[in-house]
Design a protein around this motif. Sequence first.
Motif, short mmCIF file in Angstrom:
data_model
loop_
_atom_site.label_atom_id
_atom_site.label_comp_id
_atom_site.label_asym_id
_atom_site.label_seq_id
_atom_site.Cartn_x
_atom_site.Cartn_y
_atom_site.Cartn_z
N LYS A 160 47.27 32.99 75.16
CA LYS A 160 47.85 31.71 74.97
C LYS A 160 47.82 30.82 76.09
O LYS A 160 47.86 30.99 77.06
CB LYS A 160 49.49 31.72 74.63
N ASP A 161 47.40 29.30 75.80
CA ASP A 161 47.38 28.36 76.88
C ASP A 161 48.76 28.07 77.54
O ASP A 161 48.94 27.68 78.52
CB ASP A 161 47.04 27.11 76.29
N ASN A 162 49.86 28.32 76.64
CA ASN A 162 51.06 27.85 77.29
C ASN A 162 51.89 29.31 77.68
O ASN A 162 53.26 29.53 77.96
CB ASN A 162 51.94 27.41 76.22
N ASN A 163 51.00 30.43 78.07
CA ASN A 163 51.66 31.52 78.72
C ASN A 163 50.44 31.97 79.84
O ASN A 163 49.71 32.49 79.05
CB ASN A 163 52.00 32.53 77.73
N VAL A 164 51.02 32.03 81.09
CA VAL A 164 49.71 32.22 82.01
C VAL A 164 50.24 33.42 82.92
O VAL A 164 51.62 33.79 83.23
CB VAL A 164 49.36 30.91 82.92
N ILE A 165 49.42 34.11 83.80
CA ILE A 165 49.61 35.13 84.48
C ILE A 165 49.10 34.95 85.75
O ILE A 165 47.66 34.62 85.72
CB ILE A 165 49.59 36.60 84.00
N ARG A 166 49.48 35.27 86.98
CA ARG A 166 48.73 35.31 88.34
C ARG A 166 49.05 36.90 88.72
O ARG A 166 49.98 37.30 88.93
CB ARG A 166 49.49 34.20 89.11
N GLU A 167 47.80 37.54 88.77
CA GLU A 167 47.84 38.88 89.21
C GLU A 167 47.79 38.78 90.80
O GLU A 167 46.66 38.38 91.32
CB GLU A 167 46.62 39.60 88.61
N LEU A 168 48.62 39.57 91.15
CA LEU A 168 48.69 39.56 92.76
C LEU A 168 47.91 40.61 93.60
O LEU A 168 47.59 40.73 94.50
CB LEU A 168 50.31 39.40 93.22
N ILE A 169 48.02 41.61 92.63
CA ILE A 169 47.41 43.08 93.00
C ILE A 169 45.93 43.21 92.49
O ILE A 169 45.81 42.95 91.24
CB ILE A 169 48.17 44.18 92.72
N PRO A 170 45.00 43.53 93.08
CA PRO A 170 43.58 43.77 92.52
C PRO A 170 43.57 44.88 91.61
O PRO A 170 44.34 45.88 91.43
CB PRO A 170 42.89 44.19 93.60
N ASP A 171 42.75 44.85 90.21
CA ASP A 171 42.50 45.54 89.46
C ASP A 171 41.73 46.68 90.03
O ASP A 171 40.54 46.78 89.49
CB ASP A 171 42.25 44.94 88.19
N LYS A 172 42.13 47.57 90.71
CA LYS A 172 41.29 48.78 91.39
C LYS A 172 42.21 50.02 91.06
O LYS A 172 43.58 50.10 91.42
CB LYS A 172 41.02 48.48 92.62
N LEU A 173 41.54 51.28 91.09
CA LEU A 173 42.37 52.49 90.82
C LEU A 173 43.15 52.79 92.11
O LEU A 173 44.07 53.57 92.03
CB LEU A 173 41.30 53.61 90.35
N SER A 174 42.99 52.22 93.31
CA SER A 174 43.49 52.65 94.40
C SER A 174 45.03 52.06 94.34
O SER A 174 45.89 52.65 94.83
CB SER A 174 43.06 52.12 95.60
N TYR A 175 45.24 51.16 93.59
CA TYR A 175 46.63 50.54 93.38
C TYR A 175 47.49 51.15 92.24
O TYR A 175 46.58 51.25 90.96
CB TYR A 175 46.48 49.14 93.17
N ASP A 176 48.69 51.66 92.24
CA ASP A 176 49.25 52.25 91.26
C ASP A 176 50.33 51.33 90.68
O ASP A 176 51.15 51.93 89.83
CB ASP A 176 49.77 53.51 91.65
N ILE A 177 50.35 49.98 91.39
CA ILE A 177 51.46 49.07 90.85
C ILE A 177 50.68 47.76 90.51
O ILE A 177 49.97 47.36 91.21
CB ILE A 177 52.42 48.92 91.97
N GLN A 178 51.41 47.05 89.49
CA GLN A 178 50.74 45.96 89.11
C GLN A 178 52.12 44.94 89.48
O GLN A 178 53.18 45.06 89.20
CB GLN A 178 50.80 45.66 87.57
N MET A 179 51.75 43.77 90.17
CA MET A 179 52.44 42.84 90.61
C MET A 179 52.17 41.70 90.11
O MET A 179 50.91 40.93 90.49
CB MET A 179 52.78 42.88 92.09
N SER A 180 52.62 40.71 89.30
CA SER A 180 52.31 39.40 88.70
C SER A 180 53.36 38.45 88.72
O SER A 180 54.26 38.80 88.52
CB SER A 180 51.80 39.71 87.49
#
Length: 258
Positions: A160-180
């Motif tokens: 959706k154009d009216n729903n956006v996300i900013r991913e603060l954590i890289p999409d890598k296996l070393s990270y076990d948490i998503q922060m957005s």
Amino acid sequence: MEYKIDQEEILTTRAKVKKGSYALVPPLGPVTNRIPEMVSCSVYILAAKELGADFVQYLVYAEPGCGTNQVFAGEEGIEVFVFVLEGNVKLSCGKNTYEAQAHDYLSAPPGVGVEFINHSEKTVKLLLQTRRYIFLDGVEAPPVLFGKGDQVKPEKCDGKDNNVIRELIPDKLSYDIQMSIITFYPGASHTFLECHFQEHGLYCLEGSASYMLSDTWTLIKKDDFLWVGAFIPHGCYCAGNKPFSYLYSKVVNRTPAL
């Protein structure tokens, strides 16, 4: 910082808590806690294992000249994420030091911890989340990460154009948490009510929304905190004529434990 209370009013609360399932924690409700690593700060605990969460969420106010007096969350296996809500603050992680302002963030590897000090003339407001890092065989733990949330490129969320996300954590296996940082513009909503095994921590940065928690629609406002437990149906509609934006967390890149 203390919230003013009108003593002539009947005591009421917007808080909604179902232990082990979900919680709405409004600004007026939590009480201050003395934390040994930052005794000069006002610290409010928004989520912990006593609620049912697998992480601890702290809201911290640091007056000018105040901050940590020793490393915070430096225990073996513990990772910490810091998000600046208001003000300017010096953040340190190991040998790395950063001058941070509103919506800047720092992710500390397990066992390293963080320190901070308010060198400005205004109060600093921080969110900190600590949790036990889930190590993955053959994959090294991630390095120190510092970034500026407002400079992260927004992407469409749910197409959706009216729903956006900013991913603060890289999409890598070393990270076990998503922060957005997720933003719903007026009229936007989730595509469907989600129901999944990951927990969520959500802190409202601006605006308001009608948010489904289990089977109840609840009004969420700026500075409210939500904890959503595993497999609790949830989703929202942006309410009003301003964008609804929140900082969001969930576990990723890991197989559920048996």
